[in-house]
Motif scaffolding. Structure first.
Motif, short mmCIF file in Angstrom:
data_model
loop_
_atom_site.label_atom_id
_atom_site.label_comp_id
_atom_site.label_asym_id
_atom_site.label_seq_id
_atom_site.Cartn_x
_atom_site.Cartn_y
_atom_site.Cartn_z
N ILE A 1 17.79 -26.53 -13.72
CA ILE A 1 17.34 -25.23 -14.19
C ILE A 1 17.09 -24.33 -12.99
O ILE A 1 16.52 -24.76 -11.99
N THR A 2 17.58 -23.10 -13.07
CA THR A 2 17.31 -22.10 -12.03
C THR A 2 16.43 -21.02 -12.65
O THR A 2 16.68 -20.53 -13.75
N LEU A 3 15.39 -20.65 -11.90
CA LEU A 3 14.38 -19.73 -12.39
C LEU A 3 14.12 -18.63 -11.37
O LEU A 3 14.18 -18.89 -10.16
N THR A 4 13.84 -17.43 -11.83
CA THR A 4 13.47 -16.32 -10.95
C THR A 4 12.06 -15.85 -11.29
O THR A 4 11.73 -15.66 -12.47
N ARG A 5 11.23 -15.70 -10.25
CA ARG A 5 9.87 -15.25 -10.49
C ARG A 5 9.83 -13.80 -10.91
O ARG A 5 10.44 -12.92 -10.29
N LYS A 6 9.12 -13.54 -12.00
CA LYS A 6 9.02 -12.19 -12.52
C LYS A 6 8.15 -11.31 -11.61
O LYS A 6 7.34 -11.83 -10.83
N PRO A 7 8.29 -9.98 -11.73
CA PRO A 7 7.41 -9.07 -10.97
C PRO A 7 5.95 -9.25 -11.39
O PRO A 7 5.67 -9.64 -12.51
N GLU B 1 7.98 -12.08 -5.14
CA GLU B 1 8.57 -11.48 -6.33
C GLU B 1 10.10 -11.53 -6.21
O GLU B 1 10.66 -11.16 -5.19
N GLY B 2 10.75 -12.04 -7.24
CA GLY B 2 12.20 -12.21 -7.19
C GLY B 2 12.63 -13.51 -6.55
O GLY B 2 13.83 -13.79 -6.45
N GLY B 3 11.66 -14.32 -6.10
CA GLY B 3 11.97 -15.62 -5.52
C GLY B 3 12.55 -16.57 -6.56
O GLY B 3 12.41 -16.35 -7.78
N CYS B 4 13.17 -17.62 -6.10
CA CYS B 4 13.96 -18.48 -6.97
C CYS B 4 13.52 -19.94 -6.88
O CYS B 4 13.10 -20.41 -5.81
N MET B 5 13.61 -20.65 -8.00
CA MET B 5 13.43 -22.10 -8.03
C MET B 5 14.69 -22.74 -8.59
O MET B 5 15.27 -22.26 -9.56
N ILE B 6 15.08 -23.85 -7.97
CA ILE B 6 16.20 -24.66 -8.45
C ILE B 6 15.68 -26.08 -8.63
O ILE B 6 15.35 -26.75 -7.65
N LEU B 7 15.57 -26.54 -9.85
CA LEU B 7 14.98 -27.84 -10.16
C LEU B 7 16.00 -28.73 -10.86
O LEU B 7 16.61 -28.33 -11.85
N THR B 8 16.18 -29.94 -10.34
CA THR B 8 17.05 -30.93 -10.98
C THR B 8 16.22 -32.18 -11.22
O THR B 8 15.53 -32.66 -10.32
N PHE B 9 16.27 -32.70 -12.44
CA PHE B 9 15.47 -33.87 -12.76
C PHE B 9 16.11 -34.62 -13.93
O PHE B 9 16.97 -34.10 -14.63
#
Length: 357
Positions: A351-357, A208-216
């Motif tokens: 795109i940077t994303l944060t996982r919701k609770p 929870e609260g972890g992050c993804m950084i995706l470039t494509f």
């Protein structure tokens, strides 16, 4: 086409057509996304303060870029540790790609990587553990809530398979001006299926609260043909059609070959994130390479080698090894002629994303 066993970059680190020697474009893209990446890593660390920092790089490939992002991630965290007077965390780094990837090449470079990184840091970093994780990221590859950060660069635009229902895309190898309307729809639908599944899987694997950084590779507008990469694929199709006309390749063989790529627009990406619902979009950045530059023949020729390093295994599997040199010699000639008259640009999305609770 069984992509899980066929799709991989050309291996090795000395061959002229290897990915390791032809990944400068990806390196520039990684550099271009640095500010977004650093911001996301800073926010992540300062919100979770993990003692074991688990990072996964998806579609890691092999060569000099594989460990570049890992190095930069660790440097950002180590700088924060100094500023906050924190003890350095343990780093748990997972490198993921399909099973045909040159993992041995990566593993051989780890000792040198660790030594170089340690010398570049101001303080003594915590232990750093590496593992290779073969498998498709269009499925689960890590345990529940085991990751803090997921990074992927130049991988998400690869689909899990060639879309269904594109058999009438005759003479083309991707979405093109002459493609029937159903081909456009089929590619978009496959992207939606794949990207939604990707998000669902990562939502399970991230804390929870972890992050993804995706470039494509993507596109800026809603026009599916607006990215310059589409034009490059049309030129490759021209080379293949010439070989059909000369009887070197069977027409049916060409007509049954389509690339498993899709270059989405920001609107399409946002829609899938919102529809899937597990993540908050922190930032979506559009970076366009060579947008305002004049035609650079040397750059375009290097892009040819980059393309070859990426898709040669696919072409070899479908058309046979005996015609590969002929294909790329023809492609080089066509590219050299056309590109001097028409500049191409490539749109990249981060795109940077944060996982919701």
């Amino acid at each position: 086409m069984d992509l899980a066993h066929i799709l991989h970059m050309n291996g090795g680190d000395v061959e002229e057509t290897s990915y390791a020697k032809n990944s400068l474009i990806q390196q520039k893209v990684i550099s271009g996304a640095k500010s977004s990446r650093d911001k996301a890593i800073t926010n992540l660390y300062c919100s979770l303060y993990p003692r074991r920092f688990a990072v996964a790089d998806l579609g890691c490939s092999s060569g000099p870029n594989t460990l570049l992002v890992i190095s930069e991630i660790i440097k950002v965290v180590e700088k924060l540790c100094i500023e906050l007077n924190h003890e350095s965390p343990e780093y748990d780094v997972s490198l993921n790609d399909l099973s045909g990837n040159d993992f041995n090449g990566i593993f051989k470079s780890l000792d040198t990587f660790k030594e170089k990184l340690s010398n570049e840091l101001e303080n003594k970093m915590g232990p750093c553990y590496f593992s290779g994780v073969p498998g498709s990221f269009y499925g689960r590859i890590f345990p529940n809530e085991s990751l803090h950060l997921v990074h992927s660069s130049y991988s998400i635009h690869w689909l899990s398979k060639v879309p269904n229902g594109v058999n009438n895309n005759k003479g083309n190898i991707y979405i093109a001006n002459t493609s029937p309307s159903n081909v456009f729809k089929a590619y978009y639908e496959q992207f939606r299926i794949d990207f939604s599944l990707f998000l669902k899987c990562r939502a399970k694997e991230l804390v929870e609260g972890g992050c993804m950084i995706l470039t494509f590779i993507g596109r800026e507008s809603d026009d599916p043909l607006s990215n310059g990469v589409c034009y490059l694929w049309e030129l490759l199709a021209t080379a293949l059609n010439d070989m059909v006309n000369q009887g070197i390749i069977e027409e049916e063989t060409l007509n049954t070959f389509n690339l498993p790529n899709y270059y989405p627009s920001p609107t399409e990406v946002k829609l899938e994130v919102l529809t899937e619902g597990s993540f908050v979009i922190d930032q979506l950045e559009i970076l366009e390479a060579n947008k305002n530059a004049s035609v650079d023949i040397d750059f375009e020729m290097s892009r040819l080698q980059h393309i070859r390093a990426g898709i040669e295994p696919l072409l070899t599997s479908h058309f046979g090894e005996n015609v590969i040199e002929d294909i790329f010699n023809r492609y080089k000639k066509i590219l050299s002629d056309r590109i001097s008259k028409k500049r191409t640009s490539t749109t990249n999305l981060t795109i940077t994303l944060t996982r919701k609770p």
